[in-house]
Design an enzyme around this catalytic site. Sequence first.
Site, PDB file in Angstrom:
ATOM      1  N   SER A  45      32.357 -19.698 -31.009  1.00  0.00           N
ATOM      2  CA  SER A  45      31.396 -18.619 -31.193  1.00  0.00           C
ATOM      3  C   SER A  45      30.379 -18.989 -32.279  1.00  0.00           C
ATOM      4  O   SER A  45      29.774 -20.049 -32.202  1.00  0.00           O
ATOM      5  CB  SER A  45      32.122 -17.309 -31.502  1.00  0.00           C
ATOM      6  OG  SER A  45      31.283 -16.200 -31.316  1.00  0.00           O
ATOM      7  N   ASP A  62      32.655 -15.979 -24.495  1.00  0.00           N
ATOM      8  CA  ASP A  62      32.967 -16.339 -25.877  1.00  0.00           C
ATOM      9  C   ASP A  62      34.368 -16.949 -26.004  1.00  0.00           C
ATOM     10  O   ASP A  62      35.355 -16.427 -25.473  1.00  0.00           O
ATOM     11  CB  ASP A  62      32.871 -15.088 -26.754  1.00  0.00           C
ATOM     12  CG  ASP A  62      32.694 -15.401 -28.210  1.00  0.00           C
ATOM     13  OD1 ASP A  62      33.396 -16.284 -28.715  1.00  0.00           O
ATOM     14  OD2 ASP A  62      31.835 -14.767 -28.855  1.00  0.00           O
TER      15      ASP A  62
END
Length: 726
Positions: free
Chosen positions: A59, A205
């Site tokens: 991320s 993600d």
Amino acid sequence: MLKRLFTVLLLVLAPLAHADELRTGLVLSGGGARGLAHIGVLKQLETQNVPIHAIAGTSLGAVIGGLYAAGYSAAELEKIALDLDWQDALSDNPSREDVPFRRKQDDRDFLVKQRLSFDRGRLAFPLGILQGQNLGLVLETLLVHTNDIDDFDNLPIPFRAVATDIATGEAVVFDKGHLPLAIRASIALPGFFAPVKVDDRLLVDGVLSNNLPVDVARQMGVDRVIVVDIGTPLKSADQLKSIIDVMDQTTGLLTRRNTEEQLATLGPQDLLVQPELGDIGFSSFAEVRDAIAAGERSLEGSAQLQAFSAPAEQSVVGGNLARARPQRQPMIDAIEVENTGKVADEVVRSMIRQPIGEPLHLGRLETDMGTIYGTDYFSRVNYEVVHGEDGNTLLVRTRGRETGTDYLRLGLNLVDDFRGGSQFNIGASFRVNGVNPLGAEWLTRAQLGEHQLLYTEFYQPLDHGSRYFVAPFLDAESRNVEVIIDNEPVVDYRQQRYGTGLNVGRQIANSGEVRLGLSRYWGEADVRVGDPNSPSFSFEEAFYSVQLDRDTLDDVNFPRSGDEARLLWRQSEPDLGADERYQQFELRANKAFAYGSDSFQIGAFLGRTNDDVEVAQSAFTLGGPGNFSGFRQNGLAGQNYNLLRGVYYRRLNPGRYVPVSMPVYLGGTLEYGRVYNREDAGFDTGYITAGSVLIGLDTFLGPLMLGLGGNEEGESALYLKLGQTF
């Protein structure tokens, strides 16, 4: 004795002598804005001269780690984070100045911001609130110098980014490919960002599968790891007070288990860093400086960090192992387009202004990407510089919108003066995009209420650059026009007009257009309220017209920069079938500028009607806040007017770096002008001064304004307006 002392010294100094021979991996976790603390950690690592041999990130950890691995120093990363417009980066909307002029007009016609997309006649919904277009462009620009590196082991520091396959839940580790795309996939938080399609897999993600990829770093052949965990602490029920709090909590819950599993693998030779970030949350991108500072503090005076230090061998960008970055502005020898949208490749190519045989113009290219995306044909627009034997090729990729390119947009306008004078209009527009490869579109608008409207136009570009166009149209409208004699209202007409016409014109870059038109109208004006002896009448009009428009405002509701203008001249001509000849001219110009939180607008407006024609047929309607304040909305109808206006407003609440913010403004207007008819028509306000005090909210339905207006004629009104500003 000496032999024993010598043995002790060897035991003490041996680890230090071989510290620089041990390979160190850096693991950077996800956590939204909290991940900016990674930059502070990197600053300390450079200060302590800690060599990093491999980086694995998830991320925002993949963003920071990927940039660092590509050669950016910690100081450069800090400057990028502080200078970046995070609100813009965490949005899909290109700068309004960059979008095609025709799309800018959508903002004015129907101000409800959200629109519905249709694909083959069926309502379609996106896979995320945002497509991640602007964030993707930021990454492309920052990492353009890595475009010739396919194997991430060949970066200045070997790197891995972790994403999640949303179909299976499996972790996907990127060790090769297009670096900006790998990072973009790693940061695609479900629901917030749409998934990224890579090799027929939908990726989101990496926090869902491996928020703290210690195992990934170990697989890169390191002997020990420095692990930076900036996970969001869980809140109590009393602390969950907004949708942002719920998003933060959801992310924390999703990552908690896989993070704990990775932390359990750490050994005594590894270093765990957990910065104290306090109330800094997942979406706290306004607190960049505080997050970086927290990262720095987390390693201040760390005795364990000394074991990772090594003698400085070089002092270059990216730490003491990263080599200098290659040229970020390579010479461009060719341009190619990979396009899956409805329009022809040549349409996309016409919007790319990069000259062949010149270095890459990054700023201009970013603007061009915004223009292409702003056409509403694509869900993603990005670029890559492909290095080949014959030179460097700028490759622009566009992906057609999966949700379709036909749009329904709603509009709402409500005005109440709290004295029985209420007006409302509710409308909708439906735009069919990409009727043919040149980018033709069919636009239809309908509106019910005080001002009824039905308008349909077929807009046909004549070239791939959409510079020239033809636009036949049908038009019908009905509105109220109040006739005033001796400054007293005597009759209220309901004017109806319907007709057809043809415009030909030319776009002027993204800032405006000029139109030449021929049109024919039929109409009637019937007495609605007032003197029953006043005659109803019908009329026929046929116009030559010239219209010049300009719009460079950064925001249509509460602008802080740019300008707007419209110049309209038209003549109703008996030779074309009109009852009588008359001319009308209107000029509207407005300039916006700002200082800090204070915004200003200066405007000049002028309308003229020449020749003898009925007021109810040819009047301009005025009145309302900022438009002769104190009079009720559209309470003035005159054939001629002059108006000078100043507007001031100040934003009261800070910006939120999510697409659900609601700015609040306090401001006012000051106006000076006159409204009048021809001399024998008996109406002239004379020059009057007016003003208003307003509070406004920029809601998802459009601007909501509550204000008090007055003028030196003794007129005053309290206003509630929804759906338009001035």
